[in-house]
Design a protein around this motif. Structure first.
Motif, PDB file in Angstrom:
ATOM      1  N   MET A   1       0.844  -1.187   0.000  1.00 24.18           N
ATOM      2  CA  MET A   1       0.000   0.000   0.000  1.00 24.18           C
ATOM      3  C   MET A   1       0.889   1.249   0.000  1.00 24.18           C
ATOM      4  N   PRO A   2       0.673   2.172  -0.926  1.00 22.18           N
ATOM      5  CA  PRO A   2       1.536   3.367  -0.990  1.00 22.18           C
ATOM      6  C   PRO A   2       1.573   4.156   0.319  1.00 22.18           C
ATOM      7  N   TYR A   3       0.491   4.129   1.061  1.00 15.66           N
ATOM      8  CA  TYR A   3       0.473   4.875   2.320  1.00 15.66           C
ATOM      9  C   TYR A   3       1.471   4.285   3.321  1.00 15.66           C
TER      10      TYR A   3
ATOM     11  N   GLY B   1     -14.394   6.683  -2.883  1.00 14.53           N
ATOM     12  CA  GLY B   1     -13.148   6.057  -3.326  1.00 14.53           C
ATOM     13  C   GLY B   1     -12.176   5.788  -2.211  1.00 14.53           C
ATOM     14  N   CYS B   2     -10.924   5.550  -2.604  1.00 11.20           N
ATOM     15  CA  CYS B   2      -9.854   5.333  -1.633  1.00 11.20           C
ATOM     16  C   CYS B   2      -9.563   6.651  -0.935  1.00 11.20           C
ATOM     17  N   ALA B   3      -9.563   6.631   0.394  1.00 11.57           N
ATOM     18  CA  ALA B   3      -9.402   7.873   1.153  1.00 11.57           C
ATOM     19  C   ALA B   3      -8.025   8.495   0.936  1.00 11.57           C
ATOM     20  N   PHE B   4      -7.069   7.693   0.508  1.00 12.20           N
ATOM     21  CA  PHE B   4      -5.702   8.188   0.337  1.00 12.20           C
ATOM     22  C   PHE B   4      -5.489   8.826  -1.049  1.00 12.20           C
ATOM     23  N   ALA B   5      -6.453   8.625  -1.937  1.00 16.59           N
ATOM     24  CA  ALA B   5      -6.291   9.024  -3.339  1.00 16.59           C
ATOM     25  C   ALA B   5      -5.767  10.453  -3.540  1.00 16.59           C
TER      26      ALA B   5
ATOM     27  N   ARG C   1      -3.732  12.118  -2.028  1.00 12.45           N
ATOM     28  CA  ARG C   1      -2.327  12.296  -1.667  1.00 12.45           C
ATOM     29  C   ARG C   1      -1.442  11.236  -2.327  1.00 12.45           C
ATOM     30  N   CYS C   2      -2.033  10.392  -3.151  1.00 11.98           N
ATOM     31  CA  CYS C   2      -1.312   9.211  -3.612  1.00 11.98           C
ATOM     32  C   CYS C   2      -0.738   9.428  -5.003  1.00 11.98           C
ATOM     33  N   SER C   3       0.563   9.120  -5.162  1.00 15.65           N
ATOM     34  CA  SER C   3       1.206   9.324  -6.461  1.00 15.65           C
ATOM     35  C   SER C   3       0.805   8.235  -7.456  1.00 15.65           C
ATOM     36  N   ARG C   4       0.264   7.136  -6.959  1.00 15.89           N
ATOM     37  CA  ARG C   4      -0.119   6.039  -7.858  1.00 15.89           C
ATOM     38  C   ARG C   4      -1.605   6.038  -8.196  1.00 15.89           C
ATOM     39  N   ALA C   5      -2.307   7.053  -7.729  1.00 18.80           N
ATOM     40  CA  ALA C   5      -3.760   7.052  -7.883  1.00 18.80           C
ATOM     41  C   ALA C   5      -4.180   7.067  -9.353  1.00 18.80           C
ATOM     42  N   THR C   6      -5.204   6.297  -9.642  1.00 16.37           N
ATOM     43  CA  THR C   6      -5.796   6.291 -10.974  1.00 16.37           C
ATOM     44  C   THR C   6      -7.253   6.696 -10.839  1.00 16.37           C
TER      45      THR C   6
ATOM     46  N   LYS D   1      -9.930   4.977 -11.083  1.00 21.32           N
ATOM     47  CA  LYS D   1     -10.684   4.001 -10.304  1.00 21.32           C
ATOM     48  C   LYS D   1     -10.602   4.293  -8.804  1.00 21.32           C
ATOM     49  N   CYS D   2      -9.405   4.790  -8.410  1.00 22.16           N
ATOM     50  CA  CYS D   2      -9.150   5.019  -6.982  1.00 22.16           C
ATOM     51  C   CYS D   2     -10.156   5.992  -6.366  1.00 22.16           C
ATOM     52  N   SER D   3     -10.537   7.006  -7.123  1.00 25.28           N
ATOM     53  CA  SER D   3     -11.428   7.998  -6.530  1.00 25.28           C
ATOM     54  C   SER D   3     -12.897   7.601  -6.672  1.00 25.28           C
TER      55      SER D   3
ATOM     56  N   ALA E   1      -5.163  -2.962   1.072  1.00 25.14           N
ATOM     57  CA  ALA E   1      -6.295  -2.386   0.347  1.00 25.14           C
ATOM     58  C   ALA E   1      -5.773  -1.350  -0.640  1.00 25.14           C
ATOM     59  N   CYS E   2      -5.582  -1.765  -1.894  1.00 24.46           N
ATOM     60  CA  CYS E   2      -5.068  -0.817  -2.887  1.00 24.46           C
ATOM     61  C   CYS E   2      -5.328  -1.361  -4.285  1.00 24.46           C
ATOM     62  N   TRP E   3      -5.731  -0.482  -5.187  1.00 24.34           N
ATOM     63  CA  TRP E   3      -5.963  -0.914  -6.572  1.00 24.34           C
ATOM     64  C   TRP E   3      -4.659  -1.051  -7.342  1.00 24.34           C
ATOM     65  N   ASN E   4      -3.660  -0.254  -6.986  1.00 21.34           N
ATOM     66  CA  ASN E   4      -2.384  -0.291  -7.710  1.00 21.34           C
ATOM     67  C   ASN E   4      -1.237  -0.591  -6.757  1.00 21.34           C
ATOM     68  N   PRO E   5      -1.199  -1.838  -6.221  1.00 31.46           N
ATOM     69  CA  PRO E   5      -0.215  -2.142  -5.175  1.00 31.46           C
ATOM     70  C   PRO E   5       1.210  -2.007  -5.678  1.00 31.46           C
TER      71      PRO E   5
HETATM   72  S1  SF4 Z   1      -3.186   3.551  -5.655  1.00 30.00           S
HETATM   73 FE1  SF4 Z   1      -5.290   4.104  -5.474  1.00 30.00          FE
HETATM   74  S2  SF4 Z   1      -6.114   2.602  -4.125  1.00 30.00           S
HETATM   75 FE2  SF4 Z   1      -3.930   2.498  -3.882  1.00 30.00          FE
HETATM   76  S3  SF4 Z   1      -3.521   3.857  -2.219  1.00 30.00           S
HETATM   77 FE3  SF4 Z   1      -3.270   5.060  -4.030  1.00 30.00          FE
HETATM   78  S4  SF4 Z   1      -5.250   5.944  -4.316  1.00 30.00           S
HETATM   79 FE4  SF4 Z   1      -5.563   4.336  -2.873  1.00 30.00          FE
END
Ligand code: SF4
Ligand code: ADP
Ligand code: MG
Lengths: 358, 329
Positions: free
Chosen positions: A260-262, A297-301, A303-308, A310-312, A329-333
């Motif tokens: 998980m990026p977080y 969506g993903c609460a981290f989206a 702030r996340c550099s890998r967010a796509t 789908k994440c939001s 819990a991540c779409w782009n592990p």
């Molecule tokens: S890639 Fe997407 S699902 Fe994974 S942590 Fe980042 S925003 Fe959330």
């Protein structure tokens, strides 16, 4: 969305604590605030579990809800917490009084505000012994002196009559530990037991907890915002974000193979020995989400550099990696790590891979 | 702790000295001529001179003050210029009435305020809290001379509770049960308390309202403290948490309020005494002012002021027992 976890049972003798889909929602003037948003995990006897996450991620609320110690009003708790067969959710203070202190005890975050300022510390420790264990005054006092010695307070006979304001922060935290341990709890919840103490004292307190855990055969949930604290001391780790578990597994797996990026961001914001001193710590960009305005969506989206995209739109569920009860819990592990991240711990020594517990 | 009390004790002596000077000098600011008051039509310059020499008033102010103080320190407040009665005796007759009114009213006020404030603080903004808060807020603005009238109307006149009517106030005080063995103990104690009912109740309502409000809001704040959650986590009963962990720290504010309240209480007592013709210190003071009985005014003011200071000192002392942080420097 299912967060049912079944395969994390580390203890063949059965689980001491089973938490299922636990939710804690505060009714605030500005709407419902889901501080804990559906958390499930298990804890075995004698196990040490770390709960990490930034400040505001719901660690304190989670640990208090597990104990049934949430505020008495304006709060709604859902799901289930089974502690050694006792259902905590829905129980009243009167029901829980029998297990508070004896079965489950808590070390509070701030030893400055958690001790009664007008009562001698000896009395505060001895109170449970008299009220809960039925000891008389003399027995309780003798046991308090033992406990003060056990938690490493020098000249305990004199300290017995001290008021909290007469003690240093580290000493007060030791008093808190003595209070928590007074009735031999099976489960100890330590909520940031060393936050606010200086580094040497932190290490002392954490080592003391380790030692006592072995001596007294307790399970411990060690809550902290500092991954360095949990690295060498926990069997498993739960990473929390915005009131939910975003990654969970053995300490070794979470440090080596986090998905998980977080989790990665948290690790990168923890001091490392390999960096030259005075290197600026990387902080996680952005701020934790407003819990009153959580999206689908993903609460981290944000702030996340890998967010796509789908994440939001869709919240990722906890999925197993297949290794040692490791979930994320991540779409782009993240890919498997090339090199394990080594970090500075409370004892200021580099931890090799082998030093990571688990 | 010892250092703290030495400091407080020195302060006490200084304050009492200041008060003695104040009450001595105050008399000299009052209008009126003593000679006219005492000698009446016989106020010739010659007689006046004789009188002043007799009373020591021909000496300087400092001399007069020191003479007075030396008597006071020996426990002698002197004699009234007008009635020739010993002031010691007048005050000894009146003071117990004030003391009893105050003590009984404070017991009633605390006994009502503490449990009710606890009940209200248990559920802030709950039904009980809102009602009690509203009622006490309303009572806050009702002065004691209105309350006393209503109490007389209701208790003595409407309900005709025996021993509480206007006649009882002049029988004041029924101290015989304390000092002599004539009469049976209980009838006189009962008489005593019955004649005290309306005046003490009047005073207690004012105190109760203030104590209730201070304690309630302090308890609500204290119950939010982390150490209360800590006490819960030990598995203690609600009752124990309320008394041992919430009430003790909160009682510091309550005691402080009670200390400040004492002065007002004595004044309020004077008003009630005046209205009901109760022969306490208030009536003594008012009578001596009417008669321009200087030395009695001066002595009464001094005794009352010293009482207020000593009571406050005692309250401070109790407060440090409750919260040892206060005495530490
Ligand atoms: S890639 Fe997407 S699902 Fe994974 S942590 Fe980042 S925003 Fe959330
Ligand atoms: N009594 C409460 N009423 C309303 N909101 C609360 C209450 N307690 C905690 N919260 C909120 O719950 C969230 C999680 O808080 P907390 O568990 O203390 O975080 P952490 O311990 O991880 O720093 C925060 O947003 C906080 O504002
Ligand atoms: Mg916290």
């Amino acid at each position: 969305m299912s967060q049912e976890i079944n395969s994390t049972n580390q203890n063949p003798a059965g689980d001491l604590l089973v938490v299922e889909n636990l939710t804690t929602t505060f009714q605030t003037a500005r709407g419902a605030l889901p501080a804990v948003g559906g958390v499930s995990f298990r804890l075995g006897a004698n196990e040490i579990l770390g709960v990490v996450g930034e400040s505001g991620s719901g660690k304190t609320v989670l640990s208090r809800t597990i104990m049934g110690l949430q505020p008495r009003t304006n709060v709604e708790v859902g799901g289930s917490v089974l502690l050694d067969g006792h259902q905590i959710v829905g129980a009243t203070d009167e029901d829980l009084r029998d297990i508070w202190g004896t079965k489950v005890a808590m070390i509070f975050q701030d030893p400055m505000t958690s001790l009664n300022p007008v009562t001698k510390i000896g009395k505060q420790i001895g109170e449970s012994l008299q009220v809960r264990l039925g000891m008389n005054k003399a027995e309780a006092k003798a046991r308090v002196i033992e406990l003060l010695t056990l938690v490493g307070i020098p000249s305990p006979e004199e300290r017995y009559d001290a008021y909290p304001t007469q003690l240093s922060g580290g000493m007060r935290q030791r008093v808190m530990i003595a209070i928590a341990l007074a009735c031999n709890p099976t489960l100890l919840l330590a909520d940031e037991p060393t936050t606010g103490l200086d580094v040497t004292i932190q290490a002392q307190i954490l080592n003391l907890l380790d030692e006592l855990q072995l001596k007294m055969k307790m399970s411990v949930i060690l809550v902290t915002h500092d991954l360095g604290v949990v690295a060498t001391r926990t069997d498993r780790i739960i990473v929390m974000y915005a009131g939910r578990i975003v990654e969970m597994g053995t300490t070794k797996e979470v440090f080596r193979n986090h998905k998980m990026p977080y989790t990665r961001a948290l690790l990168e914001s923890t001091p490392r020995v390999s960096n030259p001193s005075h290197t600026r710590l990387q902080t996680i960009p952005g701020r934790p989400p407003n819990l009153l305005k959580l999206t689908e969506g993903c609460a981290f989206a944000p702030r996340c550099s890998r967010a796509t995209e789908k994440c939001s739109q869709e919240r990722p569920t906890l999925e197993p990696t297949g290794v040692d009860g490791h979930y994320f819990a991540c779409w782009n592990p993240l890919e498997d790590q090339a090199a394990p991240v080594s970090i500075q711990t409370g004892t200021i020594k580099e931890i090799g891979e082998d030093n990571v517990r688990g | 702790m010892l250092k703290y009390f030495t400091k407080r004790l020195v302060a006490l002596v200084l304050i009492i000295t200041a008060i003695s000077i104040g009450s001595f000098y105050m008399i000299h600011l009052l209008p009126g001529d003593l000679a006219t008051v005492i000698l009446g039509s016989g106020n010739t310059p010659e007689n006046k001179k004789k009188l002043f020499a007799q009373l020591g008033l021909d000496k300087g102010l400092v001399h007069q003050y020191l003479t007075w103080m030396s008597h006071v320190l020996r426990g002698d407040l002197g004699k009234s210029y007008i009635t020739n009665e010993s002031i010691n005796t007048s005050i000894a007759k009146a003071l117990p009435i004030d003391l009893e009114m105050i003590v009984v009213s404070q017991i009633v006020a605390f006994a009502a305020a503490i449990p009710l404030a606890m009940k209200a603080a248990k559920k802030p903004n709950g039904l009980f809290d809102r009602i009690s808060n509203g009622v006490t807020f309303g009572l806050l603005s009702v002065p004691s001379f209105i309350i006393v009238v209503y109490l007389v109307l209701i208790i003595a006149i409407k309900w005709q509770v025996p021993g509480t009517g206007p006649a009882s106030f002049t029988r004041f005080p029924e101290w015989s049960w304390l000092f002599s063995d004539t009469g049976t103990f209980f009838t006189t104690l009962k008489d005593n308390l019955m004649s005290l009912l309306i005046p003490s109740l009047t005073l207690s309502i004012g105190s109760f309202v203030v104590y209730f409000r201070v304690l309630r809001s302090d308890l609500i704040a204290t119950l939010q403290e982390e150490y209360i959650t800590m006490a819960r986590s030990k598995g203690l009963s609600r009752r124990r948490i309320m008394w041992r962990h919430a009430f003790r720290p909160s009682s510091v504010a309550l005691l402080g309020t009670a200390g400040i309240n004492i002065g007002g209480l004595i004044a309020g007592g004077f008003v009630v005494q005046y209205l009901l013709s109760i022969p306490g210190l208030g009536s003594l003071l008012i009578a001596s002012i009417t008669l321009q009985d200087y030395l009695v005014i001066q002595s009464t003011v001094f005794v009352v002021a010293v009482a207020v200071i000593v009571i406050n000192f005692a309250v401070d002392f109790i407060t440090t027992l409750v919260d040892p942080r206060i005495a530490r420097d």
